[in-house]
Design a protein around this motif. Structure first.
Motif, mmCIF file in Angstrom:
data_model
loop_
_atom_site.group_PDB
_atom_site.id
_atom_site.type_symbol
_atom_site.label_atom_id
_atom_site.label_comp_id
_atom_site.label_asym_id
_atom_site.label_seq_id
_atom_site.Cartn_x
_atom_site.Cartn_y
_atom_site.Cartn_z
ATOM 1 N N PRO A 7 0.796 -1.234 0.000
ATOM 2 C CA PRO A 7 0.000 0.000 0.000
ATOM 3 C C PRO A 7 0.823 1.276 0.000
ATOM 4 C CG PRO A 7 -0.582 -1.425 1.875
ATOM 5 C CD PRO A 7 0.562 -2.054 1.164
ATOM 6 N N TYR A 8 2.062 1.207 0.498
ATOM 7 C CA TYR A 8 2.887 2.404 0.607
ATOM 8 C C TYR A 8 4.211 2.202 -0.112
ATOM 9 C CZ TYR A 8 -0.551 3.671 4.061
ATOM 10 O OH TYR A 8 -1.735 3.957 4.679
ATOM 11 N N SER A 9 4.493 3.087 -1.057
ATOM 12 C CA SER A 9 5.721 2.998 -1.846
ATOM 13 C C SER A 9 6.245 4.385 -2.158
ATOM 14 C CB SER A 9 5.460 2.279 -3.170
ATOM 15 O OG SER A 9 4.984 0.987 -2.951
ATOM 16 N N GLU A 46 13.876 2.362 -4.558
ATOM 17 C CA GLU A 46 12.459 2.279 -4.236
ATOM 18 C C GLU A 46 12.288 1.669 -2.861
ATOM 19 O OE1 GLU A 46 10.358 0.053 -7.214
ATOM 20 O OE2 GLU A 46 11.356 1.110 -8.851
ATOM 21 N N LEU A 47 11.239 2.099 -2.183
ATOM 22 C CA LEU A 47 10.866 1.506 -0.904
ATOM 23 C C LEU A 47 9.404 1.105 -0.975
ATOM 24 C CD1 LEU A 47 12.488 4.089 1.543
ATOM 25 C CD2 LEU A 47 13.406 1.871 0.858
ATOM 26 N N HIS A 48 9.091 -0.056 -0.424
ATOM 27 C CA HIS A 48 7.723 -0.572 -0.407
ATOM 28 C C HIS A 48 7.460 -1.137 0.982
ATOM 29 C CE1 HIS A 48 7.767 -0.286 -4.783
ATOM 30 N NE2 HIS A 48 8.953 -0.853 -4.729
ATOM 31 N N LYS A 53 3.973 4.080 8.682
ATOM 32 C CA LYS A 53 4.977 4.258 9.729
ATOM 33 C C LYS A 53 6.278 3.559 9.356
ATOM 34 C CE LYS A 53 4.705 1.918 13.576
ATOM 35 N NZ LYS A 53 4.331 1.406 14.896
ATOM 36 N N ASP A 54 6.186 2.351 8.816
ATOM 37 C CA ASP A 54 7.383 1.623 8.396
ATOM 38 C C ASP A 54 8.061 2.280 7.199
ATOM 39 O OD1 ASP A 54 7.043 -0.195 10.427
ATOM 40 O OD2 ASP A 54 6.136 -1.734 9.145
ATOM 41 N N LEU A 55 7.263 2.790 6.268
ATOM 42 C CA LEU A 55 7.834 3.479 5.107
ATOM 43 C C LEU A 55 8.595 4.722 5.557
ATOM 44 C CD1 LEU A 55 8.117 3.586 2.014
ATOM 45 C CD2 LEU A 55 6.079 5.031 2.003
#
Length: 90
Positions: A7-9, A46-48, A53-55
Motif C-alpha cells: 500500500p505504501y511505496s 524504491e521503498l515498499h 509508519k514503516d515506510l
C-alpha cells in the motif's frame, strides 16, 4: 528492481554531477537497499512497505545515510583529499 504490491511505496532519485561522488552516495546505500542507475548523473531506489509508519522509518534511515555520506564527501573535498592528483605541487 522488483515492484512489490504494497500500500505504501516511494521512489527516490538522487542526482549528482560528479561521477565519483554519485558512486560514493550509491555505495553508501548498498547494505540498505537496491539502487539502479538512471543516467550518468542519477540513481534511484524504491521503498515498499505495508504501513506508512514503516515506510517513514525506512525513508529516514536511507536519507540519513545519504546525508552522512554527502557530508563526508564535502569534508574530504574541502580538506583537499589525498586522492586528488597532487603531482603538480612538487
Amino acid at each position: 528492481m522488483v515492484v512489490a504490491e504494497t500500500p505504501y511505496s516511494l521512489v527516490c532519485v538522487v542526482t549528482q554531477t560528479d561521477a565519483d561522488d554519485l558512486q560514493a552516495l550509491r555505495d553508501s546505500l548498498v547494505s540498505e537497499t537496491e539502487s539502479k542507475l538512471v543516467d550518468s548523473n542519477s540513481f534511484c531506489f524504491e521503498l515498499h512497505e505495508q504501513n506508512a509508519k514503516d515506510l517513514r522509518a525506512m525513508w529516514n534511515t536511507r536519507i540519513r545515510g545519504l546525508i552522512a555520506a554527502d557530508e563526508i564527501l564535502q569534508a574530504i573535498e574541502s580538506a583537499g583529499s589525498s586522492t586528488k592528483d597532487d603531482s603538480n605541487e612538487a
